[in-house]
Scaffold this active site. Structure first.
Site, short mmCIF file in Angstrom:
data_model
loop_
_atom_site.label_atom_id
_atom_site.label_comp_id
_atom_site.label_asym_id
_atom_site.label_seq_id
_atom_site.Cartn_x
_atom_site.Cartn_y
_atom_site.Cartn_z
N HIS A 33 0.84 -1.21 0.00
CA HIS A 33 0.00 0.00 0.00
C HIS A 33 0.87 1.26 0.00
O HIS A 33 0.58 2.23 -0.68
CB HIS A 33 -0.88 0.06 1.26
CG HIS A 33 -1.88 -1.04 1.38
ND1 HIS A 33 -1.77 -2.05 2.31
CD2 HIS A 33 -3.02 -1.28 0.70
CE1 HIS A 33 -2.80 -2.86 2.20
NE2 HIS A 33 -3.59 -2.42 1.23
N GLN A 57 -18.43 -5.78 -0.50
CA GLN A 57 -17.61 -6.66 -1.33
C GLN A 57 -17.29 -7.99 -0.65
O GLN A 57 -16.51 -8.77 -1.17
CB GLN A 57 -16.35 -5.95 -1.80
CG GLN A 57 -15.35 -5.59 -0.73
CD GLN A 57 -14.27 -4.66 -1.27
OE1 GLN A 57 -14.47 -3.48 -1.45
NE2 GLN A 57 -13.08 -5.19 -1.51
N LYS A 151 -1.57 -6.41 -7.93
CA LYS A 151 -1.82 -7.73 -7.35
C LYS A 151 -3.28 -8.11 -7.57
O LYS A 151 -3.61 -9.26 -7.84
CB LYS A 151 -1.50 -7.76 -5.85
CG LYS A 151 -1.66 -9.18 -5.30
CD LYS A 151 -1.27 -9.29 -3.86
CE LYS A 151 -2.34 -8.79 -2.94
NZ LYS A 151 -3.51 -9.68 -2.84
N GLN A 155 -9.45 -6.80 -10.41
CA GLN A 155 -10.05 -5.57 -9.88
C GLN A 155 -9.58 -4.36 -10.69
O GLN A 155 -10.39 -3.50 -11.08
CB GLN A 155 -9.65 -5.41 -8.41
CG GLN A 155 -10.00 -4.04 -7.83
CD GLN A 155 -9.74 -3.95 -6.34
OE1 GLN A 155 -10.51 -4.48 -5.56
NE2 GLN A 155 -8.68 -3.29 -5.93
N ARG A 189 -3.82 -10.42 4.17
CA ARG A 189 -4.15 -11.79 4.61
C ARG A 189 -2.94 -12.59 5.06
O ARG A 189 -3.08 -13.59 5.76
CB ARG A 189 -4.86 -12.51 3.47
CG ARG A 189 -6.19 -11.88 3.18
CD ARG A 189 -7.14 -12.79 2.49
NE ARG A 189 -8.44 -12.16 2.54
CZ ARG A 189 -9.38 -12.29 1.63
NH1 ARG A 189 -9.16 -13.07 0.60
NH2 ARG A 189 -10.54 -11.71 1.76
O1 PAF Z 1 -8.32 -3.34 -3.10
C1 PAF Z 1 -8.93 -2.98 -2.08
O2 PAF Z 1 -8.36 -2.83 -0.99
C2 PAF Z 1 -10.43 -2.76 -2.16
O3 PAF Z 1 -11.04 -3.67 -3.01
C3 PAF Z 1 -10.81 -1.33 -2.54
C4 PAF Z 1 -10.33 -0.98 -3.94
C5 PAF Z 1 -10.20 -0.36 -1.53
C6 PAF Z 1 -12.33 -1.16 -2.51
O4 PAF Z 1 -12.85 -1.42 -1.24
#
Ligand code: PAF
Length: 286
Positions: A33, A57, A151, A155, A189
């Site tokens: 991050h 989600q 990663k 998405q 995780r």
């Molecule tokens: O990748 C993530 O951490 C999540 O899917 C996101 C993009 C912050 C949406 O909640």
């Protein structure tokens, strides 16, 4: 650095900024991050990081309640690397009236078929939940650029489609996956593994590497390479969700004429599900 919980306050703060770069997260931040934040810093005078564990989600049997919430530690890390604003809204701020179970009173986003493949095949609500929260955050933050990690390749692909097809005026930038020395992709995780499992966890990445080598040898078709890889991983004690060779441009199953490939994998070791992928430039095989 400012920590803000309300959308109205955030809008006020950001109205004074020239260029905003946005990094959406669910917190429990690791070096992967922080690398996205470093990329964001190169593109704007103000970096906003959101920290929100998005209930939409997570499926009913997934780990929403157990998802690590570490806001104070996250803020320390973000302050140290020079993020400007942390936006950490509550569930009721983001989803007024949400009863914790279903959102059927709310508008959600209808995604194309790719959202029901790969991770979407076993996580049916996942990408619709991601697209909904990301759209809401984009509307609140109104960034010039937003940074997402590679990663989560599927998405990233879906977010690019969302931005393109819903005309969000936002540039999407992709950050490379950050890995441990043994190849394990950093993930919130990974914290669930005991030391022995942590050593084993790199097997997912190593299996994807073996797939790359098998493609280079050109001796087997892609379906056989995928099946062999899944078999080897299961024999090591993993529950394999998928190992899939796809075109990185379309995310459709790759043909031997595709040059730019991505090898994607998802598998569970004991109770912990990991995903990973490797992009690979193969010369057309004929
Ligand atoms: O990748 C993530 O951490 C999540 O899917 C996101 C993009 C912050 C949406 O909640």
């Amino acid at each position: 650095m400012q920590l803000i919980h309300s959308s109205a306050e955030l809008k006020g703060v950001l109205s004074k900024r020239k260029r905003v770069a946005f990094v959406p997260t669910m917190g429990n931040l690791h070096a992967g991050h922080l690398q996205l934040v470093e990329i964001a810093k190169q593109h704007a005078d103000c970096v906003v990081v959101s920290i929100f564990v998005n209930p939409l989600q997570f499926g009913p049997n997934e780990d929403l309640d157990k998802y690590p919430r570490t806001l104070a530690a996250d803020c320390e890390k973000l302050e140290a690397i020079g993020a400007n604003v942390v936006f950490a809204p509550s569930v009721s701020e983001m989803y007024p009236g949400f009863n914790g179970k279903s959102l059927n009173q709310n508008v959600t986003i209808n995604l194309p078929a790719i959202a029901s493949e790969l991770c979407g095949a076993s996580r049916s609500v996942h990408f619709s939940g991601v697209a909904t929260i990301v759209s809401k955050l984009f509307n609140i933050v109104q960034p010039n650029v937003a940074v997402f990690g590679k990663k989560d390749f599927q998405q990233l692909f879906i977010i690019r489609k969302l931005v393109n097809q819903l005309n969000f005026p936002i540039e999407i930038i992709a950050g490379d996956t950050v890995r441990e020395q043994d190849g394990l992709a950093l993930s919130s995780r990974n914290g669930k593994f005991n030391p022995a499992e942590k050593l084993q966890a790199a097997q997912l990445h190593l299996t994807l590497r073996e797939v790359v080598e098998a493609i280079k040898l050109k001796q087997k078709d892609f379906i056989t390479i995928e099946a062999d890889a899944a078999q080897r991983l299961s024999e090591k004690g993993w529950q394999v969700d998928y190992i899939s060779i796809r075109s990185s441009a379309t995310l459709q199953p790759a043909s031997k004429n595709d040059g730019n490939l991505v090898i994607l994998g998802a598998a569970t070791l004991n109770e912990t599900r990991l995903i990973d992928n490797i992009e690979f430039c193969a010369k057309p095989l004929n």
